[in-house]
Scaffold this motif. Sequence first.
Motif: not given
Length: 221
Positions: A72-74, A90-92, A116-121
């Motif tokens: 998920e985005a994080w 970690v934050f979501y 935010w960092r994309p979920s794929i990463h």
Amino acid sequence: MKERPILFSGAMVRALLAGTKTQTRRVVKPQPRRVDGGVPFGDAPAWAHAEPGSAMMRCPYGKPGDWLWVREAWQHSNHPYGPYDEDCMVFYRADFLDDVHGPDGEKSPEGHYRTWRPSIHMPRTASRIVLEIKSVRVERLHDISEADAIAEGIERADDFFDCRCWRAYDEPKGSDVVFPDDPIGSYASLWMSINGPGSWDANPWVWVLEFRRLNVEHSPC
């Protein structure tokens, strides 16, 4: 038992955490080529189908008993001064969907935005949700039942005149656009919000995964 990653949107992450989402549908790729309306799959197990004249097609998400860890985005507490490590907090993004400033801080009067960092990463160690697959089947998207649409985690809206109503996705929360007593219509709007215009009308073959959430963070060694 094998373990694989799977991506979910913020709204669906919230439904997973609330326990209201116990199914997900994912497009079969490549789509079967049968055009006569018949079921294009043979008598193989539900998670491993074969189109006549083709090689075996296995569900890329696994089979019953396998685990799925959710991406998920994080973001992490070292950002922006250092890389992620397993000791980071970690934050979501899904946890900020109800923030008065918006999940990205776009309404902040100070002009502070969240990055935010994309979920794929997302790495495995940052994931907080693990699912165990209970069953796998293949069906056309439009074959979804009302009960299954609800199991997909669609959100109840305010009821009107004693009629159950469901949220319309891609619409702001609190919008007057709802689906009175039509969970399938609500799910169709969710599907299109994720897969794009025309994706519901295409009525593709989909993998249907039924799962339960586990109270674990990592797979056993």
